[in-house]
Write a protein that holds these residues in place. Structure first.
Motif, PDB file in Angstrom:
ATOM      1  N   VAL A 162       0.824  -1.205   0.000  1.00 50.92           N
ATOM      2  CA  VAL A 162       0.000   0.000   0.000  1.00 50.92           C
ATOM      3  C   VAL A 162       0.862   1.260   0.000  1.00 50.92           C
ATOM      4  O   VAL A 162       0.579   2.224  -0.723  1.00 50.92           O
ATOM      5  N   TYR A 163       1.921   1.261   0.797  1.00 52.57           N
ATOM      6  CA  TYR A 163       2.711   2.484   0.963  1.00 52.57           C
ATOM      7  C   TYR A 163       3.437   2.878  -0.320  1.00 52.57           C
ATOM      8  O   TYR A 163       3.548   4.062  -0.648  1.00 52.57           O
ATOM      9  N   ARG A 164       3.944   1.895  -1.051  1.00 50.89           N
ATOM     10  CA  ARG A 164       4.658   2.222  -2.288  1.00 50.89           C
ATOM     11  C   ARG A 164       3.744   2.885  -3.317  1.00 50.89           C
ATOM     12  O   ARG A 164       4.090   3.930  -3.872  1.00 50.89           O
ATOM     13  N   PRO A 165       2.533   2.309  -3.617  1.00 47.23           N
ATOM     14  CA  PRO A 165       1.654   3.024  -4.555  1.00 47.23           C
ATOM     15  C   PRO A 165       1.175   4.374  -4.017  1.00 47.23           C
ATOM     16  O   PRO A 165       0.966   5.299  -4.795  1.00 47.23           O
ATOM     17  N   LEU A 166       1.047   4.496  -2.693  1.00 48.62           N
ATOM     18  CA  LEU A 166       0.661   5.782  -2.113  1.00 48.62           C
ATOM     19  C   LEU A 166       1.749   6.826  -2.378  1.00 48.62           C
ATOM     20  O   LEU A 166       1.447   7.970  -2.770  1.00 48.62           O
ATOM     21  N   GLN A 167       2.998   6.458  -2.178  1.00 48.74           N
ATOM     22  CA  GLN A 167       4.094   7.381  -2.462  1.00 48.74           C
ATOM     23  C   GLN A 167       4.073   7.832  -3.921  1.00 48.74           C
ATOM     24  O   GLN A 167       4.250   9.023  -4.220  1.00 48.74           O
ATOM     25  N   SER A 168       3.848   6.884  -4.834  1.00 50.80           N
ATOM     26  CA  SER A 168       3.827   7.219  -6.264  1.00 50.80           C
ATOM     27  C   SER A 168       2.655   8.127  -6.599  1.00 50.80           C
ATOM     28  O   SER A 168       2.803   9.093  -7.377  1.00 50.80           O
ATOM     29  N   MET A 169       1.489   7.844  -6.055  1.00 48.02           N
ATOM     30  CA  MET A 169       0.315   8.691  -6.309  1.00 48.02           C
ATOM     31  C   MET A 169       0.569  10.127  -5.899  1.00 48.02           C
ATOM     32  O   MET A 169       0.212  11.076  -6.613  1.00 48.02           O
ATOM     33  N   ILE A 170       1.190  10.295  -4.753  1.00 46.76           N
ATOM     34  CA  ILE A 170       1.447  11.646  -4.259  1.00 46.76           C
ATOM     35  C   ILE A 170       2.483  12.353  -5.131  1.00 46.76           C
ATOM     36  O   ILE A 170       2.314  13.512  -5.525  1.00 46.76           O
ATOM     37  N   ARG A 171       3.553  11.672  -5.461  1.00 48.85           N
ATOM     38  CA  ARG A 171       4.624  12.287  -6.238  1.00 48.85           C
ATOM     39  C   ARG A 171       4.209  12.611  -7.662  1.00 48.85           C
ATOM     40  O   ARG A 171       4.697  13.574  -8.259  1.00 48.85           O
ATOM     41  N   LEU A 172       3.275  11.793  -8.213  1.00 46.67           N
ATOM     42  CA  LEU A 172       2.862  11.989  -9.596  1.00 46.67           C
ATOM     43  C   LEU A 172       1.720  12.984  -9.752  1.00 46.67           C
ATOM     44  O   LEU A 172       1.406  13.388 -10.883  1.00 46.67           O
ATOM     45  N   GLY A 173       1.072  13.380  -8.669  1.00 47.15           N
ATOM     46  CA  GLY A 173      -0.122  14.204  -8.768  1.00 47.15           C
ATOM     47  C   GLY A 173      -0.054  15.487  -7.960  1.00 47.15           C
ATOM     48  O   GLY A 173       0.995  15.854  -7.408  1.00 47.15           O
TER      49      GLY A 173
END
Length: 548
Positions: A162-173
């Protein structure tokens, strides 16, 4: 029927939350990385149910007449949610999106719209320019002023789901402007934060929090103490009026896990999502397995069913139950189960009855107060077992509850009256008065104390009983309560081995409320039957004494 046909929303909910997610949470990886995350039907269904608003809801933070404030949780129909789904369906990215919404989005009830009201991201520090116009009568939302969120998993590598996709979502948006992403926590605004926690991070557990995501709660067991950790975290939520979601594969029914406790809870304020496949399909058959996969992965458009079949087929070779849980979305007992419950059901012969006067034996196990009290009989010649008596403590029992020993005594009297009883093996622990009464009536050659705490004899008796079930050497009356006790029994490893070096095991309850006394009584009856056969026991002729 397609999964989408099941999802009909006819209740008020914070529709703004899924819209906010699609505007703020990019797809975290893969070929579509960076594009808007459009929720699958099942993900949308879980989202709108989690944010389903009560018809009498009042805005979070509003003052009550007594001066206290309305909690966030009180506005929603469900205090928490449980999502059970197979691997690779998209639980991790969906969970990450929900956490992002709880951190920065309008997840708290803010009153009922009259129509035309607009939620503007600019009013909440987000410069993306996104706006949402409410329809008349629609529930409105607002963000937490200071979100305090915890993502819980059994180990650090598990939190990566969960944490890895959360990090990506935040950084990409656009949420990158509102947060500061770190390896162990994410800062939200000036005072909010998202923490990754495991059982080792006990210092943070129990702290007041606004939201929690508990990942793979089927792995939270009493053995690894994660059940207690999860309960501690929920107490931290209660203090803030917060809410939570747990996600998991179907749990092992023989383990006392958080997922199983939630699934079996009678609480009405828990939303549960689980789509097990039709019962008539056999996961061991490839054609049926394909149908199962199509059903349980319906709506998860990224899933390659050929790849799922390959993984499942390989895992089936080593651990069929795990394969069925992971990919078939069924609760299947793992390797820790003591007896094959499916095989036990196949051996049911309710039409078969041991004739009166035939040579029989019996086994008795249990207690007077909390554990069940079970008496199981077995025909010496036929190997057919049946329930003589089984008493379980009712859910609403008073503190002074005690099993009806007179009923058990009468059941034994009826057994001796109708059949020729060779012997009865009884574990006398906790039922000594009953055993003393029976031995006084029939003698200690008929009523034989068989202590189940003798580990080595018990282990051999259990192995013989299990082998008889596997080989189909016994049949039974199909009693559903006895079948449940058989299914409940789990192996307990020991340091004992037989003469050939094979490990020996005992049985135990997977949870205090899941009784196994009838399984133990059945085993004692089978052991007694084996001794009767070995001794060449024969039916004794009965003589009727004429009265003059």
């Amino acid at each position: 029927m397609a999964a989408a046909d099941e999802y009909v929303v006819d209740f008020p909910t914070l529709w703004i939350v899924p819209d906010w997610i699609e505007a703020h949470c990019p797809i975290p990886d893969g070929d579509l990385r960076g594009q808007p995350l459009v929720l699958y039907d099942w993900q949308l269904w879980c989202t709108v149910n989690h944010y389903r608003v009560r018809a009498d809801a009042r805005p979070a933070g509003e003052r009550k007449p007594d001066g206290s404030t309305v909690s966030t949780a009180s506005a929603f129909v469900y205090r928490r949610s449980q999502v059970i789904a197979p691997q690779k369906t998209g639980k991790g990215p969906w969970s990450a999106a929900i956490i992002a919404a709880e951190a920065c989005g309008p997840v708290r009830f803010a009153g009922w719209a009259k129509g035309g009201e607009v939620y503007r991201c600019a009013d909440h520090g987000c410069g993306c320019g996104w706006e949402y116009e409410y329809a008349a009568g629609e529930p409105m939302g607002k963000p937490w002023p200071t979100p305090l969120i915890q993502l819980l998993a059994t180990a650090e590598d598990q939190t990566d789901n969960v944490y890895r996709p959360l990090q990506s979502m935040i950084r990409l948006g656009p949420l990158a402007d509102l947060t500061s992403v770190g390896e162990e926590f994410i800062r939200v605004g000036e005072a909010g934060r998202i923490d990754v926690v495991t059982s080792s991070a006990t210092a943070r557990l129990g702290n007041p929090i606004t939201f929690a995501l508990q990942d793979e709660t089927g792995l939270y067991t009493t053995t690894n103490r994660m059940v207690r950790v999860a309960e501690t975290q929920r107490r931290g939520l209660a203090g803030m009026g917060g809410r939570m979601i747990e996600t998991t594969n179907p749990p092992d029914p023989t383990e006392d896990s958080t997922a199983k406790r939630t699934l079996e809870s009678k609480a009405k304020d828990i939303f549960r999502f689980w789509r097990p496949p039709p019962a008539g399909l056999d996961y061991r058959k490839k054609a049926d397995r394909r149908k199962i996969h199509r059903y349980v992965y319906a709506g998860s458009l990224h899933v390659d069913l050929d790849a799922i079949e390959a993984e499942a087929a390989e895992l089936l070779e080593k651990d069929p139950a795990q394969a069925e849980r992971f990919f078939g979305n069924r609760m299947a007992a793992g390797a820790g189960v003591a007896f094959d419950a499916d095989r036990w059901r196949e051996l049911a012969r309710p039409d078969l009855e041991v004739p009166a006067g035939e040579l029989v034996v019996a086994g008795v196990d249990g207690a007077r107060f909390r554990d069940a009290l079970a008496i199981i009989a077995t025909g010496v010649e036929s190997g057919h077992q049946w329930r003589v008596d089984l008493q379980e403590r009712p859910d609403n029992a008073s503190d002074d509850y005690e099993h009806d020993l007179e009923r058990a005594d009468q059941a034994m009297l009826d057994l001796f009256d109708r059949w020729d009883v060779w012997r009865v093996y009884v574990d006398p622990q906790y039922i000594e008065p009953l055993v003393e009464r029976w031995q006084g009536r029939w003698g200690d050659k008929k009523i034989v104390t068989w202590w189940t705490y003798r580990r080595r004899p018990m282990a051999f008796a259990l192995r013989k009983f299990r082998a008889a079930i596997t080989a189909g050497e016994l049949t039974h009356d199909g009693d559903p309560d006895v079948a449940q006790h058989i299914a409940n029994a789990v192996k307990r490893s020991t340091n004992m081995v037989d003469d050939d070096g094979h490990p020996l095991w005992l049985i135990d309850k997977p949870a205090p409320e899941r009784k196994i006394d009838a399984a133990m009584a059945s085993c004692l009856a089978w052991e007694c039957r084996g001794d009767a056969v070995a001794a060449g026991a024969k039916r004794q002729r009965r003589y009727r004494v004429a009265a003059y």
